[in-house]
Design an enzyme around this catalytic site. Structure first.
Site, PDB file in Angstrom:
ATOM      1  CG  ASP A   1      14.601  37.050   8.194  1.00  0.00           C
ATOM      2  OD1 ASP A   1      13.907  36.250   9.251  1.00  0.00           O
ATOM      3  OD2 ASP A   1      13.555  37.446   7.848  1.00  0.00           O
TER       4      ASP A   1
ATOM      5  CG  HIS B   1      17.076  31.936   4.571  1.00  0.00           C
ATOM      6  ND1 HIS B   1      16.198  30.949   3.837  1.00  0.00           N
ATOM      7  CD2 HIS B   1      17.770  32.401   3.925  1.00  0.00           C
ATOM      8  CE1 HIS B   1      16.333  31.206   2.617  1.00  0.00           C
ATOM      9  NE2 HIS B   1      16.563  32.377   2.417  1.00  0.00           N
TER      10      HIS B   1
ATOM     11  CD  GLN C   1       5.653  29.827  12.404  1.00  0.00           C
ATOM     12  OE1 GLN C   1       5.372  30.971  12.337  1.00  0.00           O
ATOM     13  NE2 GLN C   1       6.401  29.618  11.156  1.00  0.00           N
ATOM     14  CG  ASP C   2       4.290  21.815  12.511  1.00  0.00           C
ATOM     15  OD1 ASP C   2       5.113  21.976  13.225  1.00  0.00           O
ATOM     16  OD2 ASP C   2       4.184  20.721  12.071  1.00  0.00           O
TER      17      ASP C   2
ATOM     18  NE  ARG D   1      12.397  27.206  -1.326  1.00  0.00           N
ATOM     19  CZ  ARG D   1      11.151  28.106  -1.544  1.00  0.00           C
ATOM     20  NH1 ARG D   1      11.102  29.399  -0.666  1.00  0.00           N
ATOM     21  NH2 ARG D   1      10.072  27.628  -2.099  1.00  0.00           N
TER      22      ARG D   1
ATOM     23  NE  ARG E   1      -1.911  -1.513   3.799  1.00  0.00           N
ATOM     24  CZ  ARG E   1      -1.645  -1.454   5.226  1.00  0.00           C
ATOM     25  NH1 ARG E   1      -2.817  -1.274   5.261  1.00  0.00           N
ATOM     26  NH2 ARG E   1      -0.751  -1.424   6.052  1.00  0.00           N
TER      27      ARG E   1
ATOM     28  CG  HIS F   1      18.371  25.338   6.993  1.00  0.00           C
ATOM     29  ND1 HIS F   1      16.837  25.618   6.322  1.00  0.00           N
ATOM     30  CD2 HIS F   1      18.324  24.022   6.833  1.00  0.00           C
ATOM     31  CE1 HIS F   1      16.665  24.109   6.017  1.00  0.00           C
ATOM     32  NE2 HIS F   1      16.742  23.413   6.204  1.00  0.00           N
TER      33      HIS F   1
ATOM     34  CE  LYS G   1      15.038  27.005  10.498  1.00  0.00           C
ATOM     35  NZ  LYS G   1      15.224  27.463   9.476  1.00  0.00           N
TER      36      LYS G   1
ATOM     37  CE1 TYR H   1      12.486  25.089   5.987  1.00  0.00           C
ATOM     38  CE2 TYR H   1      10.358  24.701   5.612  1.00  0.00           C
ATOM     39  CZ  TYR H   1      11.869  25.062   5.396  1.00  0.00           C
ATOM     40  OH  TYR H   1      12.073  25.581   3.779  1.00  0.00           O
TER      41      TYR H   1
END
Length: 187
Positions: free
Chosen positions: A149, A69, A54-55, A66, A23, A125, A78, A138
Site C-alpha cells: 500500500d 490510495h 476480485q470484486d 477515502r 419499473r 485513487h 481497477k 471495485y
C-alpha cells in the site's frame, strides 16, 4: 456501451446505456469483449478482462473521503463504479515514466449514468461521497497485499486536488498519509 479516453494516459471511462422504464432500469455492468477491445484501441497496456480476480464494495456515509490510495510493486488495475449514490472519483498519475505524472483528474460516478472508470496500475485513487451515502464497487486484478500500500494525503498542496465539497470524515490512515513529494522522492 461507449468508451471515452480521459486526460490521463490509459485511463478510460466506460459509459453503458441504461434501459429505463416505469419499473426502473437495466444496464450491462461489464462486457469482456468491449473491455478488451477498448484496452487494445486506447491504451498501451496488456490488461485483459480475464485478469480481474476480485470484486469488492464499500459503503460510505455523507461527506466521507477515502484516498488517495495506490499500490507499489507492479501496481493494480481497477474498474470502479458507483452502484448507489454518487461520488467524486479522483485519480492521480503516479507512474514514474508517464507524461501525465503528477496530474490529477476527477469524474462523478453515480447510479444514474452507471459509468465505470478503468484505473491502470500506478495511479492513486480516492473518492468523496456526494449526497447521503454511496456504494462503490471495485473490480481488481489481484488480491490486496497490505505491505504494498502507498498513499498520499487527500489535501496535499502539491497536488491541489479541487474537491467538490469539504470532507466531514477522513480515516486516521488517510489523514496521516505521506506527501506527494515523499512519494516521488521514493521512486
Amino acid at each position: 456501451m461507449r468508451v471515452e479516453t480521459t486526460p490521463l494516459r490509459d485511463v478510460l471511462l466506460f459509459l453503458p446505456t441504461p434501459h429505463r422504464d416505469d419499473r426502473g432500469f437495466f444496464t450491462r455492468t461489464f462486457d469482456t469483449e468491449i473491455f478488451d477491445a477498448a484496452i487494445d484501441e486506447h491504451t498501451t497496456l496488456a490488461t485483459r478482462a480475464g485478469d480481474f480476480r476480485q470484486d469488492s464494495q464499500s459503503r460510505s456515509a455523507a461527506g466521507v473521503l477515502r484516498g488517495m490510495h495506490g499500490r507499489g510493486g507492479r501496481g493494480e488495475a481497477k474498474l470502479v463504479r458507483c452502484a448507489r449514490g454518487a461520488v467524486q472519483d479522483v485519480l492521480v498519475d503516479a507512474r514514474p515514466d508517464s507524461p501525465t505524472r503528477g496530474r490529477w483528474m476527477d469524474v462523478v460516478l453515480d447510479d444514474v449514468d452507471c459509468a465505470h472508470l478503468f484505473v491502470p496500475p500506478g495511479l492513486l485513487h480516492g473518492f468523496l461521497t456526494l449526497g447521503e451515502s454511496a456504494d462503490v464497487c471495485y473490480r481488481i486484478d489481484r488480491p490486496h497485499q497490505p505491505g504494498e500500500d502507498v498513499g498520499v494525503r487527500w489535501d496535499d498542496p502539491d497536488l491541489a486536488i479541487a474537491w467538490r465539497a469539504t470532507p466531514t470524515t477522513v480515516s486516521e490512515r488517510d489523514a496521516s498519509a505521506g506527501s506527494w513529494r515523499d512519494l516521488v522522492a521514493g521512486g
